[in-house]
Design an enzyme around this catalytic site. Structure first.
Site, short mmCIF file in Angstrom:
data_model
loop_
_atom_site.label_atom_id
_atom_site.label_comp_id
_atom_site.label_asym_id
_atom_site.label_seq_id
_atom_site.Cartn_x
_atom_site.Cartn_y
_atom_site.Cartn_z
N HIS A 231 -19.48 -27.21 -2.39
CA HIS A 231 -19.45 -25.33 -2.03
C HIS A 231 -19.82 -24.51 -1.54
O HIS A 231 -19.20 -23.37 -1.03
CB HIS A 231 -20.03 -25.47 -3.61
CG HIS A 231 -19.91 -23.82 -3.87
ND1 HIS A 231 -18.17 -23.48 -5.04
CD2 HIS A 231 -20.05 -22.98 -3.41
CE1 HIS A 231 -18.09 -21.89 -4.68
NE2 HIS A 231 -19.50 -21.24 -4.25
N TYR A 235 -18.28 -20.69 1.65
CA TYR A 235 -19.76 -19.70 2.02
C TYR A 235 -19.19 -19.49 3.94
O TYR A 235 -19.30 -19.04 4.26
CB TYR A 235 -20.87 -19.49 1.33
CG TYR A 235 -20.10 -19.46 0.29
CD1 TYR A 235 -20.28 -17.36 -0.12
CD2 TYR A 235 -21.39 -20.61 -0.24
CE1 TYR A 235 -19.73 -17.46 -1.19
CE2 TYR A 235 -20.94 -19.79 -1.66
CZ TYR A 235 -20.28 -19.26 -2.36
OH TYR A 235 -20.58 -18.56 -3.66
N PHE A 383 -8.23 -21.30 -5.12
CA PHE A 383 -8.80 -21.15 -3.26
C PHE A 383 -8.02 -21.07 -2.26
O PHE A 383 -8.37 -20.52 -1.52
CB PHE A 383 -9.65 -22.56 -3.03
CG PHE A 383 -8.85 -23.64 -3.64
CD1 PHE A 383 -7.84 -23.63 -2.66
CD2 PHE A 383 -8.86 -24.59 -4.32
CE1 PHE A 383 -7.16 -25.40 -2.62
CE2 PHE A 383 -8.59 -25.90 -4.28
CZ PHE A 383 -8.02 -25.72 -3.52
N HIS A 384 -6.70 -20.48 -2.48
CA HIS A 384 -5.49 -19.99 -1.88
C HIS A 384 -5.88 -18.35 -1.66
O HIS A 384 -5.39 -18.05 -1.29
CB HIS A 384 -4.42 -20.72 -2.55
CG HIS A 384 -3.50 -22.10 -1.98
ND1 HIS A 384 -4.67 -22.61 -2.49
CD2 HIS A 384 -3.21 -22.61 -1.41
CE1 HIS A 384 -3.57 -24.07 -2.42
NE2 HIS A 384 -3.10 -23.31 -1.01
N ARG A 445 -3.90 -30.05 -11.36
CA ARG A 445 -4.02 -30.42 -9.85
C ARG A 445 -3.43 -31.91 -9.22
O ARG A 445 -3.33 -31.98 -9.78
CB ARG A 445 -5.03 -29.71 -8.87
CG ARG A 445 -5.62 -30.52 -8.91
CD ARG A 445 -7.51 -30.09 -8.68
NE ARG A 445 -7.19 -29.86 -6.92
CZ ARG A 445 -8.95 -29.17 -6.84
NH1 ARG A 445 -9.29 -29.62 -7.23
NH2 ARG A 445 -8.43 -29.68 -5.52
N ARG A 446 -3.09 -32.09 -7.71
CA ARG A 446 -3.45 -33.35 -7.30
C ARG A 446 -2.28 -34.03 -7.69
O ARG A 446 -2.40 -35.03 -8.05
CB ARG A 446 -4.25 -33.36 -7.48
CG ARG A 446 -5.71 -32.87 -6.42
CD ARG A 446 -6.85 -33.39 -6.39
NE ARG A 446 -7.63 -32.91 -4.90
CZ ARG A 446 -9.03 -33.14 -5.13
NH1 ARG A 446 -9.11 -34.21 -5.28
NH2 ARG A 446 -9.28 -32.92 -3.71
#
Lengths: 565, 183
Positions: A231, A235, A383-384, A445-446
């Protein structure tokens, strides 16, 4: 005088770092397009891959973009920001080049073992383990070694910024740390703390295990160590974008930063709260007591605070800039911003998309509602918007402003550059909204194939739209993103081919002082030792007991032997 | 240090939002009773998943008092039971799933429900649910588990209690789980 004339040696390092970053971006982008078309079953027959290759592509896309493109871009940006704001060259060019080569060797090792998936003639047998490389699925040792070298390279790069800062401090006792350097240092303190998890995972467990020196690893422990890092790494991507939004974007908008002390407080909050949150990626993991997940969730929710403060400060700075340019009204000032300048529009659109990504992130962070979307397409949709736009589009935008300064070459193909951020924005809007909605309908996903095609029933029941319409939006969106990427690369390549000093640069690197400076703010904000110590304590509180409970039955048990892909 | 009035307001509103989010989750856990996957399932040896008390031979078991326990083995690239033979459970009863993996990490997600867990080797994921309506539910492995990951899926068939009792996979057969598992 341009940056390249003032700091020629640092500029050269930054150029090479950007160069490798953009190569990784190009290759990772091709992989992204192929993957999106394959998965949405668009022109699939024309694609040179099969379902198993899809996972090679997916691993390459994740590693090249999330690890390689980001780390090299951050190193370049921070090299510039540190030297510019401290007004001195790097303390050690040799060490900075050492970091660069460690990163390059790490990248080559990892990339070779991944690309072996298509080209078996390459050394290091296939490593289709995705960028999360969960044990006991096992990659070639070269993959883990490459990952370790990328981490170590980033540590060395960070050490150069600290050495440069300490030199500056000797000459400037008692002065406030210049804002950009403050941001670089706090980002790296957070990074040193966060990468301990992945370093232990890879060096202590995965490398010896992949070499056969130990027989088993505990999959829950290695996963937990991964997310200890997994995580805060977001950042590590986001804070460089914040550095740009706080320190450069207000100038590009025609104004100045609203508040320097608030910017410092935001970065301190990120140093404190970025790491003790990793369990929010493991909400649905067995083996971890609910209480620890709850602590992690509370910390995660607190992380909204610095991002919400950033939204305020950045928008206030933009409004100030717009009013300096003659804008007025409650929202009418928005029209007075320089939307035709790609450095500005790219950063502003990236910030806007980050707000949307922040909202979907709040859903991810909710311990119970996360059940609906965990490991669905919602997550890459999220996250895109963050790393895929807040970070990537900001880097592309700032390149339009920074590359001329570190090369001494005027930006070429300016019209192409002017349109590029908008193409990216439209492409991402199409792709990301469809991925979010598909995730809500439960699409995983994936996965290479649209599942349940032959089952005769349609288990995925979207709230709005149809699965077919979402696939189409993902295919069109990813194609537009690829076009935008190609436009960016043409601009960069054309600029690189241009002649140094042939034309005025049309940009300058001066950054006006903030509206309210650091003078009146508490000096403790600059006390990095205090904040680091508190950050370490928070991590110990969040992770001490859970890790103890995982390892109390033995470091390597319950143990899994390696399972090659 | 001067903090602008609007900035103070924004800060206060942000804190209220954050507290609100945390409060909803607390309410979900305490009031609405949303249980999380946690460490209650215990651990197993991935090399021999039925060796300990924490996991049994895969299959559907009556757990007494109209409750059912479903032991699922997730492995490359199928659920047992679930893939070659659907998991059959009665509607409107408490069903507890115990899922583990003898090989790599998998996912166990039932489309259209909030049954969603990781399957980590060495750990047993335990989830309790009630299927209120009869029908067919689809299980997806949502964690990449190897080259044929996309083929890893399964079904849960929820039937009326009477039909469940009458069927071959009903409680009579459950005493002998080996007979119940066809693959």
């Amino acid at each position: 005088m341009a940056y390249v004339d003032e700091y020629p040696r640092a500029a050269k390092i930054a150029r090479w770092e950007f160069g490798v970053a953009f190569l990784a971006l190009a290759l990772g982008g091709v992989f992204g397009l192929v993957q999106a078309l394959y998965r949405t079953d668009t022109f699939r027959e024309a694609l040179p891959i099969n379902a198993a290759d899809y996972y090679t592509i997916l691993t390459g896309h994740g590693v090249l973009l999330a690890l390689v493109f980001t780390t090299f871009s951050i190193a370049a940006l921070f090299t510039w920001a540190t030297t510019r704001s401290l007004e001195r060259p790097l303390a050690s060019n040799r060490l900075a080049w050492g970091a660069f080569w460690l990163l390059v060797i790490g990248t080559v090792l990892a990339a070779t073992s991944i690309l072996n998936g298509f080209v078996p003639q390459l050394p290091f047998e296939s490593s289709d383990v995705l960028f999360t490389f969960y044990a006991p699925m096992q990659a070639h040792p070269a993959f883990y070694l490459g990952a370790a070298l990328i981490i170590i390279g980033s540590w060395v790069a960070g050490a150069v910024y600290f050495l440069t800062y300490w030199e500056w401090r000797k000459d400037n006792p008692g002065e406030r740390i210049p804002l950009q350097t403050f941001m670089v240092l706090t980002t790296f303190l957070m990074w040193y703390l966060a990468t301990l998890g992945v370093a232990v995972e890879v060096v202590v467990f995965l490398i010896p295990w992949s070499l056969g020196l130990i027989d088993t690893v505990d999959p829950l422990l290695t996963r937990t160590l991964f997310w200890f890092f997994g995580h805060p790494v977001v950042y590590f991507w986001l804070l460089p974008a914040y550095l740009v939004w706080y320190t450069v974007l207000p100038k590009l908008a025609g104004g100045r930063l609203f508040s320097d002390p608030l910017a410092r407080a935001v970065f301190v909050l990120f140093l404190l709260l970025s790491t003790p949150v990793g369990f929010h990626h493991q909400y649905v993991d067995p083996g971890i007591p609910e209480g620890f997940k709850f602590v992690s969730m509370t910390n995660t929710m607190m992380l909204l605070l610095p991002s919400l403060l950033t939204a305020f400060t950045v928008v206030a700075s933009l409004e100030h800039g717009a009013r300096q340019r003659g804008g007025g009204g409650y929202v009418g000032w928005l029209r007075s911003l320089p939307w035709d300048r790609p450095a500005f529009s790219g950063c502003a659109l990236a910030g806007l998309m980050f707000a949307a990504g922040g909202f979907s992130g709040m859903i991810n962070a909710g311990m119970n509602i996360n059940y609906l979307i965990h490991n669905t397409l919602w997550v890459p949709g999220h996250f895109h918007l963050t790393v895929g736009t807040a970070f990537a589009l900001t880097i592309m935008a700032i390149a339009y402003w920074l590359i001329p300064q570190i090369t001494g070459k005027r930006l070429q193909h300016r019209r192409l550059a002017m349109v590029q951020p908008y193409v990216w924005f439209v492409g991402m809007t199409l792709m990301s909204n469809a991925m979010h909605r598909a995730g809500l309908a439960g699409l995983p996903r994936r996965t290479a194939e649209p599942m349940f095609q032959e089952a005769g029933s349609a288990p995925f029941d979207p709230v709005v739209g149809t699965v077919g319409e979402m696939r189409l939006q993902i295919a069109i969106g990813s194609t537009l993103l690829f076009v935008a990427l190609a436009m960016f690369l043409v601009v960069m390549f054309g600029t690189w081919l241009g002649k140094s000093g042939a034309a005025p640069l049309a940009v300058n690197g001066s950054i006006p002082d903030p509206l309210s400076g650091p003078e009146g703010s508490p000096r403790v904000l600059d006390n990095l030792k205090v904040w680091t110590a508190i950050a370490v304590v928070l991590v110990a509180l969040a992770y001490g007991l859970p890790i103890w409970s995982i390892i109390s039955d033995g470091l390597l048990t319950p143990g899994s032997p390696p399972i090659p892909v | 240090m001067e903090i602008h009035r609007f900035e103070k307001l924004w800060l206060a509103a942000s804190l209220v939002l954050i507290l609100g989010f945390v409060a909803t989750v607390v309410y979900g856990a305490v009031g609405a009773g949303v249980a999380m996957v946690n460490d209650d399932g215990g651990t197993v040896d991935p090399g021999d998943i039925t060796a300990s008390e924490n996991f049994r031979e895969p299959g559907v078991y009556e757990a007494g008092d109209g409750e059912y326990a479903v032991y699922v083995e997730a492995r490359q690239f199928s659920f047992r039971p679930g893939s070659s033979q659907p998991i059959e459970v009665p509607a409107d009863t408490r069903v507890t799933f115990y899922v583990t993996s003898p090989d790599v990490t998998h996912g166990f997600s039932v489309v259209g429900t909030n049954i969603n867990t990781m399957v980590v080797p060495g750990q047993v994921a335990r989830i309790t649910t009630v299927f209120e309506e009869p029908g067919t539910y689809h299980i997806v492995c949502h964690e990449y588990c190897g080259a044929a990951h996309h083929n890893m899926q399964g079904q849960i068939r929820v039937v009326d209690q009477s039909q469940f009792d009458a069927s071959a996979t009903g409680p009579a057969a459950i005493d002998d789980p080996a007979a119940e598992v066809s693959d």
